[in-house]
Design a protein around this motif. Structure first.
Motif, PDB file in Angstrom:
ATOM      1  N   GLY A 241       0.884  -1.220  -0.277  1.00  0.00           N
ATOM      2  CA  GLY A 241      -0.145   0.044  -0.019  1.00  0.00           C
ATOM      3  C   GLY A 241       0.808   1.068   0.113  1.00  0.00           C
ATOM      4  N   THR A 242       1.747   1.366  -0.097  1.00  0.00           N
ATOM      5  CA  THR A 242       3.382   2.276   0.168  1.00  0.00           C
ATOM      6  C   THR A 242       3.558   2.180  -0.241  1.00  0.00           C
ATOM      7  N   ASP A 243       3.854   1.442  -1.512  1.00  0.00           N
ATOM      8  CA  ASP A 243       5.111   1.075  -2.558  1.00  0.00           C
ATOM      9  C   ASP A 243       4.629   2.372  -3.743  1.00  0.00           C
ATOM     10  N   PRO A 244       5.140   3.549  -3.943  1.00  0.00           N
ATOM     11  CA  PRO A 244       4.589   4.262  -5.021  1.00  0.00           C
ATOM     12  C   PRO A 244       4.914   4.130  -6.350  1.00  0.00           C
ATOM     13  N   ARG A 245       5.600   2.326  -6.609  1.00  0.00           N
ATOM     14  CA  ARG A 245       4.994   1.896  -8.097  1.00  0.00           C
ATOM     15  C   ARG A 245       3.144   1.744  -7.874  1.00  0.00           C
ATOM     16  N   LEU A 246       2.341   1.234  -7.094  1.00  0.00           N
ATOM     17  CA  LEU A 246       1.437   1.079  -7.136  1.00  0.00           C
ATOM     18  C   LEU A 246       0.314   1.920  -7.029  1.00  0.00           C
ATOM     19  N   ARG A 247      -0.981   1.954  -7.737  1.00  0.00           N
ATOM     20  CA  ARG A 247      -1.687   3.015  -8.048  1.00  0.00           C
ATOM     21  C   ARG A 247      -3.265   2.006  -8.487  1.00  0.00           C
ATOM     22  N   ILE A 248      -4.324   2.438  -7.034  1.00  0.00           N
ATOM     23  CA  ILE A 248      -5.035   1.184  -7.480  1.00  0.00           C
ATOM     24  C   ILE A 248      -6.428   1.974  -7.091  1.00  0.00           C
ATOM     25  N   VAL A 249      -7.365   2.128  -7.620  1.00  0.00           N
ATOM     26  CA  VAL A 249      -9.239   3.227  -7.693  1.00  0.00           C
ATOM     27  C   VAL A 249      -9.793   2.179  -7.774  1.00  0.00           C
ATOM     28  N   LEU A 250     -10.760   2.392  -6.699  1.00  0.00           N
ATOM     29  CA  LEU A 250     -11.577   1.834  -5.954  1.00  0.00           C
ATOM     30  C   LEU A 250     -12.631   2.863  -6.373  1.00  0.00           C
ATOM     31  N   TYR A 251     -13.914   2.212  -6.103  1.00  0.00           N
ATOM     32  CA  TYR A 251     -14.962   1.621  -6.544  1.00  0.00           C
ATOM     33  C   TYR A 251     -16.216   1.210  -5.987  1.00  0.00           C
ATOM     34  N   THR A 252     -16.843   2.046  -5.753  1.00  0.00           N
ATOM     35  CA  THR A 252     -18.283   1.061  -4.982  1.00  0.00           C
ATOM     36  C   THR A 252     -19.462   1.183  -5.304  1.00  0.00           C
ATOM     37  N   LEU A 253     -20.355   0.467  -4.908  1.00  0.00           N
ATOM     38  CA  LEU A 253     -22.017   0.482  -5.419  1.00  0.00           C
ATOM     39  C   LEU A 253     -22.448   0.468  -4.211  1.00  0.00           C
ATOM     40  N   ASP A 254     -21.789   0.935  -2.900  1.00  0.00           N
ATOM     41  CA  ASP A 254     -22.255   0.770  -1.395  1.00  0.00           C
ATOM     42  C   ASP A 254     -21.910   2.144  -0.671  1.00  0.00           C
ATOM     43  N   GLU A 255     -22.495   3.686  -1.075  1.00  0.00           N
ATOM     44  CA  GLU A 255     -21.932   4.597  -0.829  1.00  0.00           C
ATOM     45  C   GLU A 255     -22.397   4.764   0.841  1.00  0.00           C
TER      46      GLU A 255
END
Length: 473
Positions: free
Chosen positions: A347-361
């Motif tokens: 999670g703190t590796d600068p090479r990783l990028r994750i875009v999170l979506y949700t259907l649960d507001e």
């Protein structure tokens, strides 16, 4: 049909500010980094067949609403997989939509459709039973013109990047044809997205056969777990060669799990042999998200994760018409505990990028905004699917901004198969953001010049940066 002030605040001061801010975003090119337009549409550049097959048949937002009122998808031309008859007369399908147009009052489907009819096709008559044939004939005449072919519309829509979404088993012939033609529209390009769900879900019927096909396609031995991973890496490389900058993962849950190679190999062998339990399948899916994160560290693909949809909830619909025709239902989703194994590892590796979506507001304020505010690898994706409506977009800004800010979000994604609605969807998002920022300005919480910079970032600069599109060509 559409007033120039639609979606702006009703309060006069805020409306005037919103109009000013909107001007800073209105004409920016469209960045569409997550969508489901069939690339064959642009590769072949054939005229759209008729209005019904453009607006109704492929749009599960539309067919779902009509089905909820007892109109079977077969009457709307939705193809069947059981061999049963479906309506083929485009005019009859269009008339059925027009006769039931009141069902869409207050929905984003009505807004998008009316914006397309007005802004793309230049029509001014309201859609109803009395005008159905007239509008159908006008649309048919437009669709026969060269200026309304897919490539011409791509250029007219001012699309800079359009990402489609394909399985690793797709040989990307349409993208190869676009590349051979040297075509992406003047100043624009069409890229693919790596979507491996059907190869990492042993519960999905036909999984073992698809894994075998992966081996055939790559020439690698997928009878072993290391061979399976190498085959996926090979397909990722092919997708990157075709322009991909991201992968897309639509698991039921956000569960992640770190397994040893030996334990993962055991699960893989059980699944190939047909002996995996539901718990085994979930463990394998969860572990594969971690494996894909590792691969992203190597090849740079941005991970998009959108869990929370119970697929094919409507069994009768699924049995007759198959997947992705409106039978899916949102479900409550945990992110805090589910993502912790992956985030602990990378999670703190600068090479990783994750875009999170949700259907649960319910998780925007409680989970997603704090997570995005706590890990440099995480960004909040735009409201999507059931939530990409004017009110859903407003709620997102109101619930996420105070914790995550604007710059831990990824900008708008249209997530659509409906090609002609892309500019309408982006325009809605830009107008909603203008209204939200206008309130901050009116309340003296944000200077006007900073709000103008922010709306341009949300509409254009942020998605280019987050999805690593700035240096991709």
């Amino acid at each position: 049909m559409i007033d120039e002030n639609h979606l702006f605040p009703a309060e006069p001061t805020q409306r005037q500010i919103a109009r000013e801010l909107y001007r800073h975003a209105k004409d920016l090119p469209l960045i569409s980094p997550h969508g489901h337009v069939d690339p064959v549409l642009l590769a072949d550049d054939q005229p759209f067949p008729d209005p019904a097959r453009l607006f109704v048949v492929p749009d599960h937002y539309v067919t779902r609403m009509l089905a909820s009122q007892g109109i079977p998808p077969a009457r709307l031309g939705v193809p069947s997989i059981d061999g049963s008859a479906v309506e083929t007369d485009g005019r009859a399908i269009w008339r059925l939509l027009a006769e039931n147009w009141k069902l869409f009052r207050g929905t984003p489907s009505r807004l998008w459709t009316e914006k397309v009819l007005s802004d793309v096709f230049g029509l001014t008559e309201p859609l109803n039973a009395a005008t159905a044939d007239e509008i159908y004939d006008e649309l048919s005449a437009r669709l026969a013109e060269p200026g309304f072919r897919p490539r011409a519309l791509f250029t007219r829509f001012n699309i800079e990047v359009l990402a489609t979404t394909e399985s690793p088993l797709d040989e990307l012939h349409a993208h190869a044809k676009l590349a051979a033609d040297g075509w992406g529209g003047p100043g624009g390009r069409v890229i693919t997205t790596f979507r491996p769900d059907n190869l990492v879900d042993p519960d999905w019927p036909g999984w073992a056969e698809r894994v075998a096909r992966l081996g055939e396609l790559t020439g690698l031995d997928v009878g072993t777990y290391p061979g399976f991973l190498n085959a996926l890496r090979a397909r990722r490389a092919a997708f990157i060669e075709a322009g991909a900058t991201s992968s897309d993962h639509g698991h039921l849950t956000a569960a992640t799990l770190v397994l040893s190679d030996a334990d993962a190999a055991v699960l893989y062998r059980k699944a190939l042999g047909g002996g995996a339990s539901e718990a085994d399948a979930e463990a394998f899916r969860a572990h594969m998200l971690v494996e894909f994160a590792r691969m992203s560290l190597e090849d740079g693909l941005v991970m998009q994760l959108h869990p929370g949809s119970v697929r094919n909830h409507n069994e009768a619909l699924y049995q007759r018409h198959g997947r992705d025709v409106g039978g899916d239902i949102p479900s409550a989703t945990d992110y805090v505990h589910a993502l912790k194994p992956l985030l602990d590892a990378y999670g703190t590796d600068p090479r990783l990028r994750i875009v999170l979506y949700t259907l649960d507001e319910t998780v925007f304020t409680r989970e997603l905004a704090p997570l995005a505010g706590g890990y440099p690898s995480l960004y909040l994706g735009a409201p999507w699917w059931f939530l990409d409506s004017p009110e859903g977009l407003r709620r997102f800004r109101e619930t996420a901004t105070e914790t995550a800010g604007f710059y831990n979000t990824s900008g708008f994604v249209d997530d659509t198969r409906a090609f002609c609605s892309i500019p309408a969807r982006h325009d809605v998002a830009r107008r909603i953001d203008a209204g939200f920022l206008a309130r901050l300005v009116a309340e003296h919480r944000l200077p006007l010049d900073e709000a103008a910079e922010t709306i341009a970032d949300l509409a254009y600069h942020l998605p280019k940066r987050v999805f690593r599109l700035e240096n991709n060509s």
